[in-house]
Structure formats: structure tokens, C-alpha cells
Write an enzyme that holds these catalytic residues in place. Structure first.
Site, PDB file in Angstrom:
ATOM      1  N   HIS A 253      -5.424-124.779  49.908  1.00 13.32           N
ATOM      2  CA  HIS A 253      -6.069-123.528  49.481  1.00 13.32           C
ATOM      3  C   HIS A 253      -6.099-122.497  50.600  1.00 13.32           C
ATOM      4  O   HIS A 253      -7.048-121.729  50.710  1.00 13.32           O
ATOM      5  CB  HIS A 253      -7.490-123.808  48.979  1.00 13.32           C
ATOM      6  N   ASP A 318      -9.799-130.725  49.097  1.00 20.04           N
ATOM      7  CA  ASP A 318      -9.304-131.085  47.765  1.00 20.04           C
ATOM      8  C   ASP A 318      -7.874-130.602  47.550  1.00 20.04           C
ATOM      9  O   ASP A 318      -7.387-129.703  48.246  1.00 20.04           O
ATOM     10  CB  ASP A 318     -10.202-130.493  46.661  1.00 20.04           C
ATOM     11  N   GLU A 319      -7.210-131.218  46.605  1.00 20.50           N
ATOM     12  CA  GLU A 319      -5.918-130.765  46.076  1.00 20.50           C
ATOM     13  C   GLU A 319      -4.861-130.518  47.155  1.00 20.50           C
ATOM     14  O   GLU A 319      -4.153-129.508  47.143  1.00 20.50           O
ATOM     15  CB  GLU A 319      -6.114-129.496  45.222  1.00 20.50           C
ATOM     16  N   VAL A 320      -4.788-131.450  48.073  1.00 24.87           N
ATOM     17  CA  VAL A 320      -3.758-131.338  49.096  1.00 24.87           C
ATOM     18  C   VAL A 320      -2.414-131.788  48.503  1.00 24.87           C
ATOM     19  O   VAL A 320      -2.347-132.787  47.798  1.00 24.87           O
ATOM     20  CB  VAL A 320      -4.132-132.195  50.327  1.00 24.87           C
ATOM     21  N   GLU A 370     -11.146-136.360  47.534  1.00 26.73           N
ATOM     22  CA  GLU A 370      -9.814-136.755  47.980  1.00 26.73           C
ATOM     23  C   GLU A 370      -9.788-137.239  49.427  1.00 26.73           C
ATOM     24  O   GLU A 370      -8.994-138.109  49.775  1.00 26.73           O
ATOM     25  CB  GLU A 370      -8.814-135.597  47.823  1.00 26.73           C
TER      26      GLU A 370
END
Lengths: 545, 545
Positions: A253, A318-320, A370
């Protein structure tokens, strides 16, 4: 017939217990009605600034309170057996420290006549009791009453962290919106404002270490948060017993950083194939092969751990996306020269540095799940893990001995159900459908956790408003009263004293009351039902037999 | 890569064509930029009241217009090749009659310098041209311009009936909300306000024939529409070229009448098993076995066909429940004594009476599709059939020779996607999911209708906001800008002049502009995307390859 019959009692009159949201741990009441004197005086034994501010605030709120519970719309003005002239607040300490450990318990006694007494160990417990007191007051025929006196309440929260997350990066919210949200949170005894303050799309907050971030990547000069704005939000929150936990989400992000420091960011705004590199456009992650990127991240933490005063500091995680790095030239070169290294070891090294920076600032780290479940890094044991992907992540987190804040997307994401926002996509979104208040209310953060020590590790619950499809125009409707549904779970737990799991059918009238109360206080909370349903308890049940 | 490349042109500068929503039938433009003089004067060759009002209204709108298209956020103030000092409006007639047949065409010429000219056959065509003119104006560096001059526009609508339906019975909306909605409709060239003014839950509108209806069944004294309010709405609408079609939905959805006249209503509020008798609580239908019920219905039509002046009068006819009557004692007794009668013949007789009453008042009837498809009655051939259940009902309606207004729930119901509102129901609703603007935009009212005579019978399109989960707090965000997505289909059709079907990817920037324009004009339209996407055309596409 069963359900309707069980609710008939509510039609007759709204008693004290029917007015308070979230429901107190213990409430007993009598059968009298007490009128509220217009000259009602609130006083306290402490001159703590938080209490002084609260006395003035609640004096104004109570003076304006005009809620007639919708089910009582035909009730005439009752005759009162007594008058209430004052509320005396006794606080055990004037310490104003606010933290995860703050005691928020209180007791409240409202007699048929005379003076009500609110007792609390801390000023923040007194704030919760003041809110409860204000919610006991209902209006009939233009006059204010407390019904069902004498009232005795003993109350304290089940969860210490009761939060709302707001994303102010996909779209911007003026400071006034945040303060109104804090007001609304206080009406629901919520106590954590999780400020997801930056993301790929914009960087509204001032940085003194890296001024280009805000100058280049805030949406506009009038869409920024200065240091002074942030300090104003923190003090406004503290006055309402609300902690402000900032989130600087890394290493994913982070496209936004690349607008100023492109050399620090991998896979910078890959187009049109962004979906290979990020959960949403624009793609970009801090380059974990570059020491300068980790130094930048540690620098951010160093700066903002001074500006944000809470003990807890959220660093995202998150969301790597692995492919973003696997294709990065610097990462490839580094891996070619370091045979024992992999993307995973680089990522673990990065996490070690940023979590180390958080510890170095004497802060407790908080991160999305995560970091714990989808990386080779082992976070410090005091790290607070915010779960969102899977409801089963809560039992998994506490089984590993970590503290958990429950934010399951399937129940607590307030933005879901609005379909796709991708320009050319006539379809749904990954987190459809819409989470109704009933669905939110029915979620059980303690499900599948039976061990008592593990249950204690579940320290919080948080609803989240991600702002791809929300901005200042829509904020209140997305947030309220659905965040209130979560607030009752977080404050009161899932069951009453007898162990009965509360149902939406049982609590709906109280939530209607809370919704109309909030609207009366200036919060644009959406309606739950046709007003006819709010006025006719039991009239809008789905038949179950 | 294809899609992004195709859109790159939009990044450079927003030209005239990119500013107008819905898109005109024909627009040609040059490459010059014209500045708008602060003293811009609007004038007309007619003194018709509608035009006089519009000149004053648009003078104010234009003076305040400050829209900078989001994709142009980095553009500096351009240098202008000329100045626009006036707009001259030439109208062919000062007749102010407004009907389904009103000509709304106009032509507009904006030169590089001097005076713009707007020509129209009617004052209502001139209104549409004025709106277009106002949308050509954009703001850079605090000054107002029209880019891409000279501009030549020839424009007229594809559909004559372009509507918005608002349900003011499940929850109440103040008159100010309705007027703001009419404003917003005019910004999108919508021309029918379908006022679903009463329903089972409440009767907000004054009745002089049956005063008890409003007195007993409006939600509150300050939640009513007086005759004067209705007349005010009608004149406010007419000033904006908008017709007001009232709906009095019968014989279903009539529980509310039973609050005053229980003897006229069958299956009155059956509880808890309402789902056997109605689509939603409270149940109740006019008693088709009782002549007094039909007389009451005809009396309503008689009264309201005077108050509401439009030629078209909507009498509902949706969601009729047979069991409600099959179990009604009066219906049973009637059928027992009339061997040739059935519930269906009784219903057909009822329809004959109410449609006859509409014809008797020299009105054209409008009804939901069930009257045509799910009853034994044959409506008069001029009846306008509003389809909602099935998108295939449109071809079926026109194949039967009836005129169709398309309101398919699966595409045009703005309230859908909010989950269940039944108190004890943790689940979805029949009309989930949410209808995104892309989904609304992609709906084709002419699908599966190839015969040209039948295509002409498709006279309209209408979005609908049913108010089980909406009230004054949420109105704008449910309505806008999604109603605008429908408005472009209804005004401009599905294709451009070359027959190309417009895609959401192509029109998204114009809709962003329209959304921000509407917000600037005081309409709480919801955001479509992160502002980053609005500023970076093509940046938020779902990759398609």
C-alpha cells in the site's frame, strides 16, 4: 406467535433498560417515573480537565435530549412520582491516563426523587456512566423523564479495545467528520479510533521528516491533516475516552511514497496489469532489497510515534504481494548475490526492522494478521494482531499466544456490499454482500475459543470503513448505526447474565431508540426499517415457523 | 493496454463533450478556449413564467459553478481566445403545457467570443439547453471557461418518460427533500417524478374526501403533505420541466386504509404469518367483494385526479396476494352465492372499476406489470405498463401493444443490496445485490425488441427508491449519481451516432464530473471511486486481458 408475544411487553412503555445502548452488565429498576428538572445540575468531586469538559458537554446533551422512543409514539405524558434535580459524580482518581488498561467501570443510581449518583474509579469510567445517564432520559409530551425508577446499574466492558477504523486515504474526510465520528463513538461507548491515515492513493498527513509526502500526495491543500489537526483529534478523542491508534501500512500500500521517492518503491503503478501486483490500484510496495526503504519506514515510525501519543502503533502489514518483489530488478540482483536470501527472508528482515523501531519507541506494535500467518517473521509476543481475512484467524491467533482484535471482513467491514468500483466492471466486489446490523450483531468474536486464558487474549473488536466508495458525503450512513451493533457485542458481550445469547429480535427496539437518539444528536445514522416497524415491535419479524 | 491507451486523451484536458451529462445527440467542437465573463447575461425572447424562473435559477447556478474536472486537477489556468458575454435563448412558443408529448429538443451554439445562442421549440427544450450550457462551464485557477469552442450541439431525448420513483410511505421525506430531488433530476434532464406517495405503512398526504386517512395514518403532524405542499411540489417540478405522476397503489398495499376503515380491508395485519398474505408487513388489501371498497378506490381517484394535474395517473396494482382474499369471510360468502365468480373475476371487476374511474377523469392509467400479466383483466390500450419483475416483461408488454416504462428491479431498484430489514433476519433481501452505476448504465431497455413499432412503445425508463431502509438521512446517496446513470440511457440511448454501445469505461470521467458538479450544487451524491481514480483516467480499470 411466540416471538411477537414475547415482545408485547415492550409496546406498553419504554423502561430504563430499553433505553441504554450498549446494554449495561447489570440493571435493576422499579416502577416509578421520575421527571427531570430543567435545572438539572451535574457535578463532580474532581477538577480533572476530562471531567470538566464532560460536565459541560453532557449538560448540553441532556438539555437538548428529546428522544421519544418510536414504540411510545402514542404515549401521553406520564405523571411523575418524583423529580431529579442533580447528578453527583464521584471519581476515585483524577488521573487522566488513557490506555488499553484503563478501568471503565461505573455504578449509577437514579432514585425516584432527589439526586442521582454516579461512581467510577477513573474519569473515563465516569464518562461511560454519564453516557448511560443521558440515555435513560426520554421525552414525552415535551417533558423529560426517566422511567422505571429507582434504577441501579453496575457496568463495565467485556472488551478493552472497542474500535472503529476509518480509512482517510482512498478519499479524504475533513477533521470535522472525524470529530463527529468521535462524538458518535462516545454515544456507543467505543474507545479506539483506528486512523488508517495513509494508503496508496493519498498521504493527507503532514510529515516533518519527509515533507514531500504530504505536499506531493495529499489530494489538495484543503485535504490535509496538519500536526495541529492531529493533536486536535487526539485531544478531542481523549476528552471522550477514546484512544487514537494511527496506522502507517507497510510495506504494501505504498505507491504513494513513490510519488516522492520512486527509488524506494517496487512495482510502482503497474498498468494495466495492476492486479498481478496489488489488491487494488495503484500498485507499489517498499523495496525490501533496499536498506534505504527500511530506513525510511523506521524514520516514519520515529516521527509519528512522537505525534501520536497512544502506546499502540499500527504498522499495517496486510496484502503484501510477492510478485511485486520477485520481478523487481533490485530484489533480483540482491537475491542473485545472496544465495541464502529469498523474498521471504527479505520480508522477515524488513518486519524485524520496523517492529524493532516500534519497540525502540516504547510502543506496542499492532498489525494485520498476515504478518503472523503469512510471513516467516515472528512478531514480538506483545504485538496485537488484527484479524480480517478469516473468522478462524481469531482462534488461531490466540492459540499462538498473541492478543487478537477481531475485524473479520465477512462481518465487520462496513463498506462491503456496494459492488465493484472498478471503472469497467459491471459486477460485485470480493466482500459483498452488505453487512446488515443483524449480521454484525450476531457475529461472535469468541466463537471456537473455549480455553479461558485464550479467551482473555481476545482483547478487542473493530469495525472498519474502507473508503473506496465513501467520503464526507456518505460517512455517517456507512458507519451508523451498524458500528453501534458491534459496540454492544464489544461492551456487553454476546450473552446476558443468565448466559442467554441476545438476539436481534430482542434488541431491535433499543437499537431503533439509539438510532433516533443519534440522529437527534446530529449523526446521520441510517434507518433500520420503515418507521411503522419501529413503532410496532414484533410487527416486522420474518415468521420462523 | 488497449483500454488505458484509448483513454489517455481524456487526461490532457477536459473538453466540452467531456462535461455534459447526459451526452448530447450531436456535439461538435473546436480547439479554442473561451472565458466566461462574470457579467454573463442570460436573456430570452419569451416572458413565459417557466423561462423567467429558469433565467434567474441558471444565472445563480452559473455564477456559482466551480467544477474543476478531477482529471484536470493539475491544469493551470488556460489562456482564452475569446470571451463569452451573453446567452440568448430563442423559444418557438411560450406555451407552458408539459406532457409526455412535450418537445424537449434544442440547439446550442457557443462561439469563441461574443454571444451564445440557444434555440428550442418549447420552453422545456430551452430548460434542457440551459442545463447543457451550464455544464459546459468549468473552472480553472478560480476562473470559468468553456473549452473546445466553438461548440455546436443538437440534442433531443430518446425516451419521453425519464423518471425517478420515490416511496414516501415506508419512511417520510420532508418537502425540501423532494424539491432537492427535483433539482437534481433537472441536472440530469430527468422529467418524471413518480410519487409513490402512500403505502401500507403510512398515508402522509391530505385527503379531503377521507380526512381520517392522513389524520390517523401519517406518521406525525410534521410528517404530512398538505394540498398546498403537493401543489408546491407540482409547480416546483413544472418549473424544471418535470411532470409529477402520483401513485395510489391498489388493491394491495392498503393496510393503511384499514387503520381508518377496517371494514374495507381484507387480511388486515396478519401476524406473525404476514408472509402468507403480503410481500411485506403489514398485510392488507382492499376487499374486492365489497362494493364499498371499490367505491372508496374510485373516490380516491376522483379526489386526487383533481389535486394532481398530470395526464397520467398511476394506480399501482402490484403484489396482489390471492390468499388474502381466499380466506376473507366476505369474499368466501360472495363466491358461495355467485357460482360463476372467482377471486380472479372479482379482481378483474375491481380493476375495471378503477381503470374506468381514471378514464372518467380523462386521465391515462399507469400500472405495474401484474395488472397486464397476472390478472384476467384487460387494461385499456392506452394504459402505460411499468415493468419491474422481469426484464423480459418489456418485450412482452410491447408485443401486446402496450406502452412500457422500464423499471426492472434487477437493474433499476436503487434500494437493493442493503440486505434484509426484517428484525430477526440475518440474511439477504430478494433484490440483492446492490445495483452499481455500471450495472445500471449497462442495462438496455430495448434488449430483445427489434420491431421498430414495438421499440417506439418503449416510452420510458425509471429508477425506483423504495424506502424500507431509506429516509431523509440517506436519500441523496441512494439516488445519486446512480439515477444519473439511468438518465443517460434514457436521454441519449445506448449508442452513439455510429451505433457503438457506450461503455462505462468510456463515460466514467464524465460521470465523475457530474457527481462532483452535483455535490457542488448541494446534492449529496456518493463517490464512485477513490479520488485518485477520478484523477487518473484508466488507472482503475479491471484488466480484461
Amino acid at each position: 406467535m411466540r416471538i411477537v408475544a414475547a415482545l408485547v411487553g415492550l409496546v406498553a412503555c419504554t423502561e430504563a433498560a430499553a433505553s441504554v445502548w450498549p446494554i449495561p452488565a447489570l440493571l435493576t429498576n422499579g416502577n416509578s417515573t421520575t421527571s427531570i428538572q430543567n435545572t438539572l445540575v451535574l457535578s463532580s468531586n474532581t477538577t480533572a480537565a476530562v471531567m470538566k469538559d464532560a460536565l459541560s458537554r453532557y449538560t448540553a446533551i441532556i438539555a437538548k435530549e428529546a428522544l421519544t422512543p418510536p414504540a411510545d409514539y402514542k404515549l401521553a405524558r406520564p405523571s411523575a412520582a418524583g423529580k431529579l434535580g442533580s447528578l453527583a459524580i464521584k471519581v476515585g482518581s483524577s488521573d487522566e491516563t488513557l490506555s488499553l488498561e484503563t478501568d471503565e467501570s461505573y455504578t449509577l443510581d437514579v432514585p425516584v426523587s432527589g439526586e442521582a449518583v454516579l461512581s467510577a474509579k477513573t474519569v473515563y469510567g465516569a464518562l461511560r456512566g454519564l453516557e448511560t445517564f443521558s440515555q435513560l432520559i426520554v421525552s414525552y409530551g415535551g417533558s423529560r423523564f426517566i422511567t422505571g425508577t429507582p434504577v441501579h446499574i453496575e457496568d463495565q466492558p467485556v472488551l478493552a479495545h472497542r474500535g472503529v477504523m476509518l480509512d482517510t486515504a482512498r478519499n479524504y474526510y475533513p477533521v470535522a467528520d472525524i470529530k463527529r465520528t468521535l462524538d458518535a463513538m462516545s454515544y456507543n461507548k467505543l474507545n479506539v479510533f483506528h486512523w488508517h491515515i495513509v494508503d496508496a492513493q493519498s498521504w493527507p498527513v503532514e510529515s516533518r521528516s519527509y515533507p514531500g509526502l504530504q505536499l506531493n500526495s495529499s489530494y489538495a491543500a484543503d485535504m490535509r491533516y496538519s500536526y495541529s489537526d492531529v493533536q486536535g483529534v487526539i485531544s478531542y478523542a481523549q476528552a471522550r475516552g477514546i484512544r487514537v491508534i494511527p496506522e502507517f501500512d507497510m510495506p504494501g500500500h505504498m505507491y504513494v511514497v513513490g510519488e516522492t521517492y520512486p527509488e524506494l518503491v517496487s512495482c510502482l503503478n503497474k498498468q494495466p496489469g495492476w492486479d498481478q501486483y496489488a489488491a487494488e490500484p495503484p500498485s507499489g510496495q517498499l523495496n525490501i532489497a533496499k536498506p534505504a526503504a527500511a530506513e525510511f519506514a523506521m524514520g516514519l515510525i520515529g516521527e509519528y510515534a512522537k505525534l501520536f501519543t497512544d502506546k499502540v502503533f499500527h504498522i499495517g502489514g496486510d496484502e503484501v504481494n510477492r510478485k511485486c518483489w520477485e520481478e523487481d530488478p533490485d530484489v533480483k540482483a540482491y537475491l542473485a548475490g545472496n544465495s541464502s536470501a529469498t523474498v521471504e527472508t527479505l520480508l522477515a528482515d524488513f518486519y524485524a526492522k520496523v517492529h524493532g523501531a516500534v519497540e525502540g519507541k516504547e510502543r506496542v506494535g499492532m498489525s494485520w494478521e498476515e504478518t503472523l500467518f503469512h510471513s516467516e517473521y515472528t512478531p514480538p509476543k506483545d504485538t496485537i494482531i488484527q484479524t480480517w481475512i478469516d473468522e478462524q484467524s481469531i482462534p488461531k491467533t490466540v492459540a499462538k499466544g498473541y492478543r487478537s482484535v477481531a475485524s473479520p471482513a465477512a462481518s465487520y467491514y462496513l463498506d462491503c456490499g456496494h459492488g465493484s468500483w472498478l471503472t469497467n466492471h459491471d459486477g460485485g466486489s470480493w466482500c459483498d454482500p452488505f453487512k446488515t446490523w443483524m449480521h454484525i450483531y450476531n457475529f461472535d468474536p469468541w466463537a471456537n475459543v473455549t480455553d479461558s486464558a485464550q479467551r482473555k487474549l481476545i482483547i478487542g473488536a473493530e469495525v472498519a470503513l474502507w473508503s473506496e466508495q465513501s467520503d464526507t458525503v456518505t460517512l455517517d450512513k456507512y458507519m451508523w448505526p451498524r458500528a453501534a451493533a458491534m459496540a454492544e457485542t464489544a461492551w456487553s458481550g454476546k450473552t446476558d447474565a443468565s448466559g442467554h445469547v441476545r438476539t436481534t429480535g430482542e434488541v431491535a427496539q433499543r437499537l431503533h431508540n439509539q438510532r433516533f437518539r443519534m440522529v437527534g444528536r446530529g449523526i446521520g445514522a441510517e434507518p433500520l426499517q420503515p418507521l411503522w416497524c419501529a413503532r410496532n415491535p414484533g410487527g416486522c419479524f420474518l415468521p420462523t415457523s
